[in-house]
Design an enzyme around this catalytic site. Structure first.
Site, PDB file in Angstrom:
ATOM      1  N   LYS A  92     -56.230  45.848 -49.977  1.00  0.00           N
ATOM      2  CA  LYS A  92     -57.062  45.200 -48.957  1.00  0.00           C
ATOM      3  C   LYS A  92     -57.284  43.733 -49.286  1.00  0.00           C
ATOM      4  O   LYS A  92     -57.517  42.921 -48.385  1.00  0.00           O
ATOM      5  CB  LYS A  92     -58.424  45.903 -48.861  1.00  0.00           C
ATOM      6  CG  LYS A  92     -58.371  47.223 -48.114  1.00  0.00           C
ATOM      7  CD  LYS A  92     -59.666  47.997 -48.225  1.00  0.00           C
ATOM      8  CE  LYS A  92     -60.788  47.319 -47.464  1.00  0.00           C
ATOM      9  NZ  LYS A  92     -62.028  48.146 -47.515  1.00  0.00           N
ATOM     10  N   TYR A  93     -57.254  43.425 -50.593  1.00  0.00           N
ATOM     11  CA  TYR A  93     -57.610  42.065 -50.993  1.00  0.00           C
ATOM     12  C   TYR A  93     -56.485  41.318 -51.683  1.00  0.00           C
ATOM     13  O   TYR A  93     -56.649  40.184 -52.076  1.00  0.00           O
ATOM     14  CB  TYR A  93     -58.840  42.109 -51.922  1.00  0.00           C
ATOM     15  CG  TYR A  93     -59.936  42.999 -51.380  1.00  0.00           C
ATOM     16  CD1 TYR A  93     -60.652  42.606 -50.243  1.00  0.00           C
ATOM     17  CD2 TYR A  93     -60.222  44.223 -51.969  1.00  0.00           C
ATOM     18  CE1 TYR A  93     -61.629  43.439 -49.714  1.00  0.00           C
ATOM     19  CE2 TYR A  93     -61.202  45.048 -51.449  1.00  0.00           C
ATOM     20  CZ  TYR A  93     -61.900  44.659 -50.320  1.00  0.00           C
ATOM     21  OH  TYR A  93     -62.862  45.460 -49.795  1.00  0.00           O
ATOM     22  N   GLU A 110     -61.381  56.308 -36.417  1.00  0.00           N
ATOM     23  CA  GLU A 110     -61.706  56.226 -37.849  1.00  0.00           C
ATOM     24  C   GLU A 110     -63.224  56.202 -37.997  1.00  0.00           C
ATOM     25  O   GLU A 110     -63.819  55.177 -38.315  1.00  0.00           O
ATOM     26  CB  GLU A 110     -61.089  54.969 -38.485  1.00  0.00           C
ATOM     27  CG  GLU A 110     -61.202  54.943 -39.996  1.00  0.00           C
ATOM     28  CD  GLU A 110     -62.079  53.818 -40.555  1.00  0.00           C
ATOM     29  OE1 GLU A 110     -62.101  53.671 -41.784  1.00  0.00           O
ATOM     30  OE2 GLU A 110     -62.742  53.092 -39.788  1.00  0.00           O
ATOM     31  N   ASP A 135     -67.213  39.096 -44.868  1.00  0.00           N
ATOM     32  CA  ASP A 135     -66.185  38.295 -44.188  1.00  0.00           C
ATOM     33  C   ASP A 135     -66.026  38.657 -42.715  1.00  0.00           C
ATOM     34  O   ASP A 135     -65.114  38.166 -42.051  1.00  0.00           O
ATOM     35  CB  ASP A 135     -64.839  38.448 -44.922  1.00  0.00           C
ATOM     36  CG  ASP A 135     -64.435  39.911 -45.148  1.00  0.00           C
ATOM     37  OD1 ASP A 135     -65.307  40.801 -44.972  1.00  0.00           O
ATOM     38  OD2 ASP A 135     -63.269  40.182 -45.492  1.00  0.00           O
ATOM     39  N   ASP A 158     -60.807  51.204 -35.822  1.00  0.00           N
ATOM     40  CA  ASP A 158     -61.653  50.995 -36.989  1.00  0.00           C
ATOM     41  C   ASP A 158     -63.127  51.180 -36.622  1.00  0.00           C
ATOM     42  O   ASP A 158     -63.622  50.568 -35.668  1.00  0.00           O
ATOM     43  CB  ASP A 158     -61.405  49.557 -37.475  1.00  0.00           C
ATOM     44  CG  ASP A 158     -61.964  49.287 -38.848  1.00  0.00           C
ATOM     45  OD1 ASP A 158     -61.353  49.733 -39.836  1.00  0.00           O
ATOM     46  OD2 ASP A 158     -63.030  48.629 -38.919  1.00  0.00           O
ATOM     47  N   ASN A 159     -63.825  52.033 -37.352  1.00  0.00           N
ATOM     48  CA  ASN A 159     -65.270  52.220 -37.173  1.00  0.00           C
ATOM     49  C   ASN A 159     -65.731  52.286 -35.714  1.00  0.00           C
ATOM     50  O   ASN A 159     -66.613  51.523 -35.300  1.00  0.00           O
ATOM     51  CB  ASN A 159     -66.037  51.077 -37.861  1.00  0.00           C
ATOM     52  CG  ASN A 159     -66.068  51.251 -39.373  1.00  0.00           C
ATOM     53  OD1 ASN A 159     -65.925  52.367 -39.890  1.00  0.00           O
ATOM     54  ND2 ASN A 159     -66.254  50.161 -40.092  1.00  0.00           N
ATOM     55  N   LYS A 219     -62.729  37.443 -48.692  1.00  0.00           N
ATOM     56  CA  LYS A 219     -62.874  38.279 -49.873  1.00  0.00           C
ATOM     57  C   LYS A 219     -61.737  38.015 -50.853  1.00  0.00           C
ATOM     58  O   LYS A 219     -60.586  37.785 -50.444  1.00  0.00           O
ATOM     59  CB  LYS A 219     -62.853  39.764 -49.478  1.00  0.00           C
ATOM     60  CG  LYS A 219     -64.064  40.224 -48.670  1.00  0.00           C
ATOM     61  CD  LYS A 219     -65.297  40.426 -49.540  1.00  0.00           C
ATOM     62  CE  LYS A 219     -66.493  40.954 -48.760  1.00  0.00           C
ATOM     63  NZ  LYS A 219     -66.597  42.401 -48.720  1.00  0.00           N
TER      64      LYS A 219
END
Lengths: 654, 654
Positions: free
Chosen positions: B527-528, B415, B350, B386-387, B255
């Site tokens: 984040k990017y 999360e 990604d 995460d998730n 990304k």
């Protein structure tokens, strides 16, 4: 906590089933239904990730091994619901099965992509694979159709056809009809349902003392004399005839008239003081006749579709044969006596309790079981159990299971007028029906609140109320020295609020309401003396009660306790409630005031019966008067001198 | 259903224990506490008949075999309650034991008879027998005293003495201290309690991207650079420093800036696209430094009483070594690709998800477990997952249990921003703390309702909220393009409503609130891309946050989430709540309006702290201003330009 030791299947279960309902106490006891009832099942069902999940109810009857299935649907917030009908008497079982539904997920996914005009080449290939998998579960034309559809999906030259097929309802039908359930999750534990015949949930009880069945004062009534009373009970429309204990009555500490602790010579004593030199719980009091006389009466009643209910009072008079033969079943005090029974504030000087904690408990329990079996073997299927809350819960759980194992249709009514959690537990561990607090719920809000508790809480799954306005032990204050109107209100409430109800007559239907001063008890109670009753005269009040029973029989809505919706009224003395079962729609409007005419408005529960905007034909089932109501709020006027209530049948007019 | 096959004891149990609480899901999972917490236990306890029952909590820790006991008392309606304190980390267990207390029954019975002047000769004889039985359970002077009392009871010449003794508190004490428990009922199943150290329930998180730790634009931050940020975090008073993933970042489908699907050369990519030729989840991104650098930082943080939390994101970039080495861990589509990850509406081109339904699930699960153990073995005790809701629940249940078996103090933060029942289940099966909907609860009623759900429902037993006003994924609408006041309100709410809270900085403490247009995301998200931050300047807002953390540390009332009582205010924009732990009494009054000064009255919760009729000294812990409040309703005025809230410490003045 799980480890790899767990079987592979469970470790691969992605669907979750939680909070399955109904399942009071985590499934420890069966819930109750009667044949043809529906069981509505809800559960939280979800999976991880974004894949679609699906769920069904699994259910089966008796010893069947194979589950049947009923569909469930999502209600929102991950709650799912479905229902199944219980078809036969005995035990039924259900649980919920859920799985990640890959074909359904694929179907909904490709549908969205096609709608958005996105490329679906890969999805069609995957769809072909799913169709192949589904077709293996089908046979005949369906299997063939799926195989052909898979071919279409794989054929790059048939894209238009494939896309039409991919969004077709036929494909969705296949996905539901031949579900692919990989690693499904089955909720544990399953829930048992005790399914009984209709009488367990719809019964009309009439209690009387057979010794008061004679024609002339001074005579001891017999089972043969009961023929007249039986005809009366049949004529009145009751279907359970309940007798207080019919066994020999103790002579020591015998109670006299009006609960005197010293009986005069010739006084008959309380039938609950069971046992004398003439026998115990398996014997019949000779003055009533022989066992054969009793069983003849039971048979005759049965031919009239009336069950004779017996009284199970596990206690003994001081001269019960058990006292000498089995002193180990009683708790002896240092002075060589046994403390008589009490149910505070009541004292039963003529009765000794059994000692359930005795070292000889096993022989005591077996003997008590043998009493119930003795009578059940002779055709009795209904037992009213006296004060079950003064014996251990585990004893009843065992006894009821044992008796019902041999006689599955046996009905036990719990006479536990005690604290709420104790009453609930007795129902949960096996009692079919239960006495309630109805007897003391008089005001509008009291009645509504109690009915909501019985019908909207978890109690509805296992506690079947049986409403009584009076018993030989209880003449409630609200009926004392009252006339017909008060008695009519209470019996009409009992008969229309609860599908199981009963009355202790003929004091009730002959409007005898004189109390023992300062107590909630009858003056000149039949518990302590023999009375003689008029079984023939058709009084207006008796006609009213007969009418109630007739309406109950013709209106299925009144054969259910749990279908109640209370309706708004603009008058504190007017209580209104609506019940519907199928096309039977009944609205009861009760004037709770026995002294004055009351009028006001009742609001039709449009939400409950979907009548909005239509006129309703309203027929009073007591008077046969007809009305037409056009709006939501409607005027009613009730004169207690005439009838305390309307029992309306409602019919929408299209 | 029970038969005589059941062991004798259970068949003789007369005491009933029902509905023991807390026991969510029937005891299938442990409830959660931290050391020194109390567990309040309630149950319905009753027996048949009229004998007195008694009950205690049985509890034990870890592998102890012997139960300790805590007393219970009757609350009315057959509900009983008691409490015990959890003393050590690890598992604790509790249940309720109840029995028919014959000596107590005797004591209360003879007391009534003596009061009523009734003959008690037989009762005294029975009492002597009970005393003999009790004395066998005691030793030394108590046993001797009981034996002597029995002698008095048996001696007809010492009646006055005996009657005085029979109603004495000493006798009652013996009955409670040396209870005679015949056939006691122990509730099954018992309930487990996972007892953790304080950090599980009191933690202040600061999240930052270590690659943004460099001093100068264009530089890639390193673990060594993080020293400055660590000092800042320490100075600010946080005690958890949470890093997004620190592993090599994938190059395929990387990304670019602002979530562009095509990265330009030199763009660093999202740290959640884990894995490249440089390694996977057990490797460290070389530009951040070496594993040794990272572990040095972790050690340094630990010396400052800060835990470094790692991010566990079980997913792989397309060039993660797993893709080639273990293609069986991914779900390949007919076109030879793997569908990238999604958390609708977000797309992660990604990132590839693992295929948890693979036939090779066992090796996949073991590998994933080895990742957590790899870092846990190296000193990491906190993992933000995460998730988790996109991986099977049973997988997490297994993994968390396995990791905590080896490293019992490991903390897992879930999360899962998803549906409520899914979030609840993740907490139930093992996650220590959970992200919440706090981020989107803005209005007074929303906040109150959500807090009531978290703290008054069953969730309080296992779901530990961790409140975040923002995350790298979420810049909520209510903070977008807002200034200091809005940010101050949200961080103050998080820090005072929930004992666990966190923020993603330094965007937050530097008041960067520019959104990606139309989305709840940051513009120029870290984040990017790599950012450079000022870690030194002590702005007023940073001082405010530092103040919040300082107040949290000094006020035990703010170290508990479940002790909250909301207070009435006469102003919709004023939210007030009271928390008390021991002598720490905190009242927070928040102006929810970031734009205008609001004033109104707050009602002191007299019911909660028993202050009625006393004046209260009120100290604002932010400004140190002092007030004296004499009445129930008190005036407050909050100017968001200054501070959005009062955090009052309350002290009653006698």
């Amino acid at each position: 906590m799980c480890t790899f030791d767990t079987k592979k299947d469970a470790m691969q279960n992605r669907a979750i089933v939680e909070h399955m309902q109904p399942q009071p106490e985590g499934g420890a006891y069966p819930i109750k239904r009667v044949v043809k009832d529906w069981v509505t099942v809800t559960a939280d069902v979800f999976g991880d990730g974004h894949d679609e999940v699906n769920a069904v109810i699994l259910y089966r009857f008796g010893k069947q091994k194979k589950w049947k299935e009923a569909p469930m649907r999502a209600l929102g917030n991950d709650a799912w619901q479905g229902a199944f009908q219980v078809e036969e008497e005995g035990m039924a079982y259900f649980t919920v099965l859920a799985w990640v539904d890959h074909p359904l997920d694929w179907y909904l996914g490709i549908g969205k992509k096609i709608a958005a005009g996105v490329e679906v080449e890969v999805e069609l290939q995957m769809g072909a694979d799913w169709l192949d998998a589904l077709s293996k579960k089908a046979k005949g034309p369906a299997a063939k159709a799926m195989t052909e559809a898979a071919e279409v999906f794989r054929n790059a030259n048939r894209r238009a056809e494939a896309i039409e097929l991919a969004v077709s309802s036929e494909l969705l039908h296949w996905i539901h009809a031949y579900p692919l359930r990989e690693n499904p999750t089955q909720h544990e534990p399953m829930q048992a349902v005790r399914v009984e015949d209709a009488k367990a949930s719809f019964s009309s009880w009439y209690e009387f003392f057979p010794r008061s069945a004679a024609k002339h004062p001074g005579q001891h009534g017999t089972f043969k004399d009961c023929a007249r009373a039986l005809s009366f009970v049949k004529e009145m429309g009751f279907d359970v005839l309940y007798f207080p204990p019919i066994h020999p009555i103790g002579t020591q500490h015998r109670k006299g008239k009006n609960n005197s602790t010293e009986a005069q010579s010739g006084e008959p004593g309380s039938p609950w003081a069971i046992g004398s030199s003439l026998g115990g719980h398996k014997a019949v009091h000779p003055e009533l006749g022989t066992e054969a006389d009793f069983l003849n009466l039971v048979e005759k009643a049965k031919s009239m579709e009336i069950d004779v209910a017996m009284d199970i009072a596990f206690q003994a008079s001081q001269d019960h044969p058990y006292v000498k033969e089995h002193p180990e079943w009683f708790k002896w005090r240092p002075d060589g006596t046994v403390q008589y029974a009490e149910n505070p504030p009541k004292k039963y000087q003529d009765v000794l309790p059994f000692h359930f904690e005795t070292h000889a408990w096993k022989s005591l329990w077996e003997e008590l079981k043998s009493i119930v079996l003795y009578w059940a073997d002779r055709g009795i299927r209904i037992f009213r159990v006296d004060n079950p809350h003064t014996k251990p819960f585990v004893f009843w759980e065992w006894l009821i299971a044992e008796v019902q194992r041999k006689h599955p249709r046996t009905i036990f009514l719990s006479e536990a007028f005690t604290r709420p959690k104790i009453m609930a537990r007795l129902a949960r561990i096996g009692f079919t029906q239960s006495y309630t607090y109805f007897t003391w719920r008089n005001h509008k809000q009291e009645i509504i609140q109690y009915m909501e508790e019985l019908t909207k809480s978890e109690l509805r799954e296992y506690f079947r109320p049986n409403f009584w306005p009076n018993t030989p032990d209880i003449l409630p204050y609200n009926l004392q020295n009252q006339g017909q109107a008060a008695c009519a209100i209470r019996i009409a409430l009992a008969a229309t609020l609860s599908s199981n109800y009963g009355m202790y007559g003929p004091v009730y239907d002959l409007l005898e309401t004189k109390p023992y001063p300062g107590k909630e008890e009858y003056w000149d109670s039949e518990k302590y003396e023999i009375r003689v009753w008029d079984w023939e005269t058709q009084t207006p009040f008796r006609r009213f009660i007969k009418g109630l029973n007739c309406i109950r029989k013709t209106q299925p809505a009144l054969q259910d306790t749990y279908n109640i919706t209370f309706c708004e009224t603009d008058q504190e003395m007017l209580l209104a409630y609506y019940k519907q079962t199928g096309e039977s729609r009944v609205l009861v409007v009760m004037n709770l005031d026995p002294h004055y005419m009351q009028s006001g408005h009742v609001r039709l529960p449009y939400g409950a019966f979907n009548f909005e905007g239509r006129s309703v034909e309203v027929k009073d089932l007591i008077t046969e008067e007809m009305y037409r109501w056009g709006g939501e709020w409607n005027y009613v006027e009730l004169n207690p001198e005439r009838y305390p209530c309307h029992i309306f049948s409602l019919q929408p007019i299209s």
